[in-house]
Design a protein around this motif. Structure first.
Motif, mmCIF file in Angstrom:
data_model
loop_
_atom_site.group_PDB
_atom_site.id
_atom_site.type_symbol
_atom_site.label_atom_id
_atom_site.label_comp_id
_atom_site.label_asym_id
_atom_site.label_seq_id
_atom_site.Cartn_x
_atom_site.Cartn_y
_atom_site.Cartn_z
ATOM 1 N N GLU A 92 -18.806 26.050 40.138
ATOM 2 C CA GLU A 92 -17.789 26.172 39.520
ATOM 3 C C GLU A 92 -17.554 26.833 37.984
ATOM 4 N N ILE A 93 -18.182 25.280 36.958
ATOM 5 C CA ILE A 93 -17.822 25.250 36.219
ATOM 6 C C ILE A 93 -18.385 25.806 35.182
ATOM 7 N N ASN A 94 -19.055 26.736 36.002
ATOM 8 C CA ASN A 94 -19.889 27.579 35.237
ATOM 9 C C ASN A 94 -19.582 28.830 34.864
ATOM 10 N N ARG A 95 -18.034 29.541 34.991
ATOM 11 C CA ARG A 95 -18.014 30.785 35.292
ATOM 12 C C ARG A 95 -18.161 31.214 34.028
ATOM 13 N N GLU A 96 -18.815 32.688 33.926
ATOM 14 C CA GLU A 96 -18.481 33.390 32.628
ATOM 15 C C GLU A 96 -17.444 33.981 32.482
ATOM 16 N N SER A 97 -16.835 33.429 31.253
ATOM 17 C CA SER A 97 -15.257 33.469 30.735
ATOM 18 C C SER A 97 -15.644 35.185 30.420
ATOM 19 N N PRO A 98 -14.110 35.979 29.859
ATOM 20 C CA PRO A 98 -13.872 36.941 29.619
ATOM 21 C C PRO A 98 -13.674 37.296 28.434
ATOM 22 N N PHE A 99 -13.618 35.539 27.667
ATOM 23 C CA PHE A 99 -13.802 35.451 26.107
ATOM 24 C C PHE A 99 -15.149 35.031 24.935
ATOM 25 N N SER A 100 -15.905 35.953 25.956
ATOM 26 C CA SER A 100 -17.128 35.855 25.228
ATOM 27 C C SER A 100 -17.627 35.659 23.951
ATOM 28 N N CYS A 101 -18.847 35.345 23.263
ATOM 29 C CA CYS A 101 -19.540 35.229 22.594
ATOM 30 C C CYS A 101 -20.625 35.505 21.635
ATOM 31 N N ASN A 102 -21.490 35.392 20.988
ATOM 32 C CA ASN A 102 -22.660 36.269 20.859
ATOM 33 C C ASN A 102 -23.505 34.457 20.493
ATOM 34 N N GLN A 103 -24.140 34.189 21.517
ATOM 35 C CA GLN A 103 -25.196 32.970 21.780
ATOM 36 C C GLN A 103 -25.488 33.295 20.214
ATOM 37 N N SER A 104 -25.602 31.471 19.684
ATOM 38 C CA SER A 104 -26.207 30.971 18.121
ATOM 39 C C SER A 104 -27.357 30.505 18.701
ATOM 40 N N THR A 105 -28.244 29.861 17.504
ATOM 41 C CA THR A 105 -29.093 28.936 17.628
ATOM 42 C C THR A 105 -28.399 27.321 17.194
ATOM 43 N N LEU A 106 -27.261 27.257 16.658
ATOM 44 C CA LEU A 106 -26.493 26.196 16.058
ATOM 45 C C LEU A 106 -25.043 26.109 16.776
ATOM 46 N N GLN A 107 -24.841 25.445 17.329
ATOM 47 C CA GLN A 107 -24.073 24.933 18.621
ATOM 48 C C GLN A 107 -23.678 23.586 18.333
ATOM 49 N N SER A 108 -22.096 23.614 18.711
ATOM 50 C CA SER A 108 -21.280 22.299 18.749
ATOM 51 C C SER A 108 -20.705 22.306 19.637
ATOM 52 N N PHE A 109 -20.279 20.912 20.239
ATOM 53 C CA PHE A 109 -19.681 20.763 21.884
ATOM 54 C C PHE A 109 -18.773 19.920 21.222
ATOM 55 N N TYR A 110 -17.102 19.820 22.327
ATOM 56 C CA TYR A 110 -16.015 19.904 22.012
ATOM 57 C C TYR A 110 -15.980 18.879 23.347
ATOM 58 N N PHE A 111 -15.934 17.428 23.983
ATOM 59 C CA PHE A 111 -15.709 17.603 24.922
ATOM 60 C C PHE A 111 -13.869 16.588 25.828
#
Length: 202
Positions: A92-111
């Motif tokens: 269920e981690i990967n449910r689609e969020s209603p707060f969407s944005c455009n996928q970028s080729t540049l991305q970072s992740f905050y755990f």
């Protein structure tokens, strides 16, 4: 196929059995040398010998950024091709969020290591949202196992206002029970950089 990997980010393809978990696909003898893996909009990081994040399983033919710890570089990676491995469904981690944005080729992740929630009760229907320049640049449903909140970077017209290397993202949580957007604050949140793997407390 042998992949010779240097420190930090290496873009390689996955050619093992489809749908195998991150831990099963990586050989045991080098698994601890890899601190993170990034794909499109998803990431995983190794914390106390356990993989956390929305990237749970590898898909055959897809490309992945494999992040190697500098102290072990270089290493040789051969995907674990054990025929006894079983494909697993995403949770269920990967449910689609209603707060969407455009996928970028540049991305970072905050755990997220934890949230100090005093005015609301956290549950799996709450959504953590990342912002740069007052623009939504990523979101993830809350879960107890170090959720990875993406933060997309500026890479062209469809991502105007998204994160730049000088920016520090800020975060809010959407409380599903009340519909409130609640500001979250943390000390020493790292500046955004492409392919970043960061751990934060809010």
């Amino acid at each position: 196929t042998v992949y010779n990997l240097h420190d930090n980010a290496n873009l390689i393809s996955y050619i093992g059995p489809d749908g195998v978990s991150v831990s099963d696909a990586l050989p045991d003898e080098i698994e601890h040398m890899i601190y993170g893996i990034i794909s499109q909009g998803q990431a995983a990081t190794l914390i106390d010998s356990v993989w956390y994040g929305s990237l749970e399983n590898f898909e055959i033919g897809k490309g992945y950024w494999v992040m190697v710890s500098e102290e072990f570089s270089p290493i040789d990676l051969v995907w674990n091709l054990d025929n006894n491995q079983e494909s697993k469904k995403s949770s269920e981690i990967n449910r689609e969020s209603p707060f969407s944005c455009n996928q970028s080729t540049l991305q970072s992740f905050y755990f997220l290591e934890g949230i100090d929630a005093t005015t609301f009760d956290l549950d799996e229907n709450d959504i953590i949202i990342s912002y740069c320049n007052q623009m939504i640049v990523g979101s993830r449903y809350y879960n107890t196992g170090y959720p990875d909140i993406p933060a997309m970077g500026y890479d062209g017209d469809n991502t105007i206002g998204y994160c730049l290397e000088s920016n520090v993202p800020n975060f809010k949580i959407h409380d599903s029970e009340t519909g409130r957007l609640i500001d979250l604050y943390g000390d020493n949140i790292p500046q955004w950089k492409n392919l970043g793997i960061n751990k934060i407390m809010l």
